[in-house]
Each structure stands twice: as structure tokens, then as C-alpha cells.
Design an enzyme around this catalytic site. Structure first.
Site, mmCIF file in Angstrom:
data_model
loop_
_atom_site.group_PDB
_atom_site.id
_atom_site.type_symbol
_atom_site.label_atom_id
_atom_site.label_comp_id
_atom_site.label_asym_id
_atom_site.label_seq_id
_atom_site.Cartn_x
_atom_site.Cartn_y
_atom_site.Cartn_z
ATOM 1 N N ASP A 14 38.927 56.832 40.814
ATOM 2 C CA ASP A 14 39.319 56.271 42.106
ATOM 3 C C ASP A 14 39.510 54.767 41.857
ATOM 4 O OD1 ASP A 14 39.511 55.819 44.949
ATOM 5 O OD2 ASP A 14 37.408 55.201 44.922
ATOM 6 N N ASP A 16 39.702 51.897 44.777
ATOM 7 C CA ASP A 16 38.966 51.035 45.703
ATOM 8 C C ASP A 16 37.467 51.306 45.629
ATOM 9 O OD1 ASP A 16 41.268 49.788 46.972
ATOM 10 O OD2 ASP A 16 41.664 51.728 47.859
ATOM 11 N N GLY A 51 38.055 56.353 51.280
ATOM 12 C CA GLY A 51 38.782 57.484 50.722
ATOM 13 C C GLY A 51 39.662 58.203 51.725
ATOM 14 N N ARG A 54 45.272 55.732 55.621
ATOM 15 C CA ARG A 54 45.374 54.682 56.651
ATOM 16 C C ARG A 54 45.368 55.237 58.072
ATOM 17 N NH1 ARG A 54 50.386 51.301 55.548
ATOM 18 N NH2 ARG A 54 49.444 51.408 53.475
ATOM 19 N N SER A 121 45.381 55.096 48.434
ATOM 20 C CA SER A 121 45.954 53.836 48.952
ATOM 21 C C SER A 121 47.414 53.684 48.543
ATOM 22 C CB SER A 121 45.158 52.642 48.442
ATOM 23 O OG SER A 121 45.836 51.453 48.809
ATOM 24 N N ASN A 123 48.801 51.017 48.539
ATOM 25 C CA ASN A 123 48.852 49.707 47.894
ATOM 26 C C ASN A 123 48.299 49.747 46.468
ATOM 27 O OD1 ASN A 123 49.807 47.952 50.173
ATOM 28 N ND2 ASN A 123 48.000 48.842 51.149
ATOM 29 N N ASP A 175 33.507 56.335 44.561
ATOM 30 C CA ASP A 175 32.466 55.587 45.286
ATOM 31 C C ASP A 175 32.257 56.112 46.701
ATOM 32 O OD1 ASP A 175 34.981 54.602 46.254
ATOM 33 O OD2 ASP A 175 33.884 52.941 47.184
#
Ligand code: B16
Ligand code: MG
Length: 217
Positions: A14, A16, A51, A54, A121, A123, A175
Site C-alpha cells: 500500500d 499512503d 484505504g 475518495r 489513491s 494521486n 496500514d
């Protein structure tokens, strides 16, 4: 197994909160949005957003807001959050890699395993470029093509398929509780990074990637 051998053939990370602390930036951007619409927001509730994509995150926040929001308002709120988030990540550098992240990526590649990235994400490519680590991954799932957010196993299964490795031969690193659930639903070994109370479903929990050791699992 000797101390330098492993049963795994791929490690899927992962982004982020594992490789870099963008989880903090997501928190700050959502917090400002929630405060602006009068929805209660704190670190504990933020855990539920990790996780989650958006629009899914926005829906969870709006469910706590004092009034109902229309479809156009939702899109505007999601855009505003993303613009704020993008301003926060625009200043990131390779110095924003979390401790142990680079060493973990190097260990996986040196051991001859494939390296994948499974972030929901949109991004993620920007963040990888800012960190200067895009080339360290054999495959990065394009979040724009993922239909089902974590905890659905789709994103980890997509990464394994693209890497040409059976899910049972993959180790996933996460996480978020939703992310660990996604890894387990995909039939993979899960290393949780963070709090063992939050990441109960993980096979192993470590406090940060500084403690990651491919040969210990
Ligand atoms: P964006 P991950 C997730 O990334 C974050 O944990 C989550 O908080 C965020 O809402 C989601 O990405 C979507 O991000 O708005 O940039 O598309 O943990 O899967 O790397
Ligand atoms: Mg995460």
C-alpha cells in the site's frame, strides 16, 4: 527455510501510511472539509476512511453531517478536498519516504521477488514521482480502473495477476484495517504496519517498515 530465503514470490505494498505519510495529508484535507460542513471528525473516525476511495470516504463523512447534500454538492466537496490534498503533496520530496521504506523495497528486489503497489489513491502516480520511486515497482495498479475499493480484494488481486504471481504466493503490506481485510480476502499473507489493536486481521503487525524483514515471515 534459511534466514535469507522466502516462500513468497511477490510483495504488494500500500502507499499512503506505509511508504509515506500521506495518510496525514488525507486526514488534514478531510478534517478541513468536515469542519466546514459541521460534521464531527477526529483521528478515530479517520481510521475508518483509510484505504477507502475518495467518494466512499466523503459519503462516510456526509452521513454524520447535519444536513443532506445533493449530487452536485458532493462532487464539489470531493474536488475541493482533492485540490487541498494536491497542494499538500506538491511539496513532497524523496525525504518524505517513511523510515525503512527504501530498505524494504531494496530487500524485496534483491531477493528476486516482484514488487507491486496497490493504492486506491488516484494521486498515487504523482506521489511516487515526488518520492522518486516509481521505477522501483514492477507494477502499479491504476486506481482509476479499480471498481471496488478496499476491503474488496480487487486491487490486490489485480496487482498479483499483473505480476504473474498466484495470490497465495504474495505478501501484502498495509496500514489500514480495510486494506488488511482486502489482502486477506485476496488469500495473501498480510503484514500490518501500525497498531495491532486496529490491524487485528493481519498475520503479523510491525510498528513501521523499519521492522520489515521479508525472511522472517
Ligand atoms: P485519492 P491507499 C487511499 O490510499 C487512502 O488511504 C484514503 O484515505 C484515500 O481516501 C484514498 O486513497 C483515495 O485517495 O483521493 O487521492 O484518490 O491507502 O490505498 O494508498
Ligand atoms: Mg494506506
Amino acid at each position: 527455510m534459511t534466514p535469507s530465503s522466502t516462500r513468497f514470490r511477490a510483495v504488494i505494498f500500500d502507499l499512503d501510511g506505509v511508504i509515506t505519510d500521506t495518510a496525514r495529508y488525507h486526514y488534514l484535507a478531510w478534517k478541513r472539509l468536515a469542519d466546514g460542513i459541521g460534521a464531527p471528525f477526529d483521528e478515530a473516525f479517520n481510521e475508518e476512511l483509510k484505504g477507502v476511495d475518495r467518494m466512499g470516504s466523503l459519503e462516510l463523512i456526509l452521513a454524520r453531517a447535519p444536513r443532506v447534500h445533493g449530487a452536485d454538492e458532493k462532487l464539489a466537496l470531493a474536488d475541493a478536498k482533492n485540490e487541498h490534498y494536491r497542494r499538500l503533496i506538491a511539496t513532497m520530496t524523496p525525504g518524505d519516504l517513511l523510515p525503512g521504506a527504501l530498505r524494504a523495497l531494496e530487500q524485496v528486489r534483491a531477493a528476486g521477488l516482484k514488487t507491486g503497489l496497490a493504492s486506491v489513491s488516484k494521486n498515487a502516480f504523482t506521489v511516487l514521482d515526488r518520492l522518486g520511486i516509481r521505477a522501483r515497482f514492477d507494477y502499479v495498479v491504476d486506481a482509476a480502473t479499480v471498481r471496488n475499493s478496499k476491503p474488496d480484494p480487487e486491487i490486490f488481486l489485480r496487482a498479483a495477476d499483473a505480476l504473474g504471481v498466484a495470490p497465495g504466493d504474495c505478501l501484502g503490506v498495509e496500514d489500514a484495517a480495510a486494506g488488511v481485510a482486502s489482502i486477506k480476502a485476496a488469500g495473501m499473507f498480510a503484514v500490518g504496519v501500525g497498531d495491532a489493536q486496529v490491524l487485528r486481521q493481519a498475520d503479523v503487525v510491525i510498528p513501521s517498515l523499519e521492522r520489515f524483514d521479508l525472511f522472517a515471515y
